[in-house]
Motif scaffolding. Sequence first.
Motif, PDB file in Angstrom:
ATOM      1  N   VAL A  54       0.839  -1.200   0.000  1.00  0.00           N
ATOM      2  CA  VAL A  54       0.000   0.000   0.000  1.00  0.00           C
ATOM      3  C   VAL A  54       0.874   1.249   0.000  1.00  0.00           C
ATOM      4  N   LEU A  55       1.887   1.256   0.860  1.00  0.00           N
ATOM      5  CA  LEU A  55       2.774   2.417   0.975  1.00  0.00           C
ATOM      6  C   LEU A  55       3.592   2.617  -0.294  1.00  0.00           C
ATOM      7  N   ALA A  56       3.914   1.528  -0.977  1.00  0.00           N
ATOM      8  CA  ALA A  56       4.638   1.641  -2.254  1.00  0.00           C
ATOM      9  C   ALA A  56       3.746   2.301  -3.305  1.00  0.00           C
ATOM     10  N   SER A  57       2.446   1.956  -3.298  1.00  0.00           N
ATOM     11  CA  SER A  57       1.517   2.560  -4.260  1.00  0.00           C
ATOM     12  C   SER A  57       1.326   4.040  -3.992  1.00  0.00           C
ATOM     13  N   GLU A  58       1.545   4.468  -2.732  1.00  0.00           N
ATOM     14  CA  GLU A  58       1.398   5.867  -2.353  1.00  0.00           C
ATOM     15  C   GLU A  58       2.698   6.652  -2.509  1.00  0.00           C
ATOM     16  N   GLY A  59       3.800   5.951  -2.823  1.00  0.00           N
ATOM     17  CA  GLY A  59       5.072   6.634  -3.016  1.00  0.00           C
ATOM     18  C   GLY A  59       5.896   6.818  -1.764  1.00  0.00           C
ATOM     19  N   PHE A  60       5.525   6.143  -0.669  1.00  0.00           N
ATOM     20  CA  PHE A  60       6.291   6.277   0.570  1.00  0.00           C
ATOM     21  C   PHE A  60       7.515   5.371   0.592  1.00  0.00           C
ATOM     22  N   VAL A  61       7.373   4.172   0.050  1.00  0.00           N
ATOM     23  CA  VAL A  61       8.486   3.218   0.041  1.00  0.00           C
ATOM     24  C   VAL A  61       8.624   2.647  -1.360  1.00  0.00           C
ATOM     25  N   GLU A  62       9.790   2.066  -1.618  1.00  0.00           N
ATOM     26  CA  GLU A  62       9.985   1.322  -2.846  1.00  0.00           C
ATOM     27  C   GLU A  62      10.298  -0.122  -2.470  1.00  0.00           C
ATOM     28  N   LEU A  63       9.673  -1.052  -3.175  1.00  0.00           N
ATOM     29  CA  LEU A  63       9.870  -2.460  -2.904  1.00  0.00           C
ATOM     30  C   LEU A  63      11.112  -2.946  -3.638  1.00  0.00           C
ATOM     31  N   LEU A  64      11.965  -3.640  -2.923  1.00  0.00           N
ATOM     32  CA  LEU A  64      13.217  -4.153  -3.478  1.00  0.00           C
ATOM     33  C   LEU A  64      13.080  -5.651  -3.701  1.00  0.00           C
TER      34      LEU A  64
END
Length: 221
Positions: A54-64
């Motif tokens: 969810v946070l990746a979709s919002e631009g808070f984190v990037e999934l590695l």
Amino acid sequence: MDKIRQGSLYGEAAQRIRAMINEGRLEPGIRVPEKQLCEQFGISRTPLREALKVLASEGFVELLPNRGARVVKLTRRMLEDTLDVMSSLEGLSGELACRHVSSEEIDTIRALHQKMLEHYAQGDLSAYFNLNRRIHETLVAAARNQVLFDMYQNLNERVRRFRFSAEMTPQRWALVVDEHEQMIDALQERDGERLGAILRGHLSHKLDFFAEGDDNAELAG
């Protein structure tokens, strides 16, 4: 930190991690400590990783790939692009709000504005910004457009820790307060064209508050 109750695991976890990022407890560029957060929240890896999606979709984190997630470093260019979109959304919200806003909502926004002016007179920047945020959110809600509201909330959360990180000089503070006075007048008169123009300009110059530099330079939170 309290454990997360069953039934809202990934949503609550996302909310808490979002707050940790906004408050600087998880700094830009740092790997998200999944094991530590699972222990703090009292949840398993599965809801935590759903929260990170969810946070990746919002631009808070990037999934590695196969390496968890990392807090996103926001560059000046990224911030500029985001504020450009937000200014368009706020401008549209002003136009729509003037068509749909109730007299009670106008009274609510004016009351929030008066309280905000009190904090301005007292030099209480933190309280001022809290009221400022509520005014803008109430105005966007008055547009009666859920898609617009959801998009605005997503982008606003994404840049929340950066929007006011620059020094607020007396001159700049006086400028934004004057713009808020103009916003309230336009809303009271239900002048959508004028309010839309004020809101677009109000947000578009926020980037000027940040130091000049390379577009790819990282901005501190």
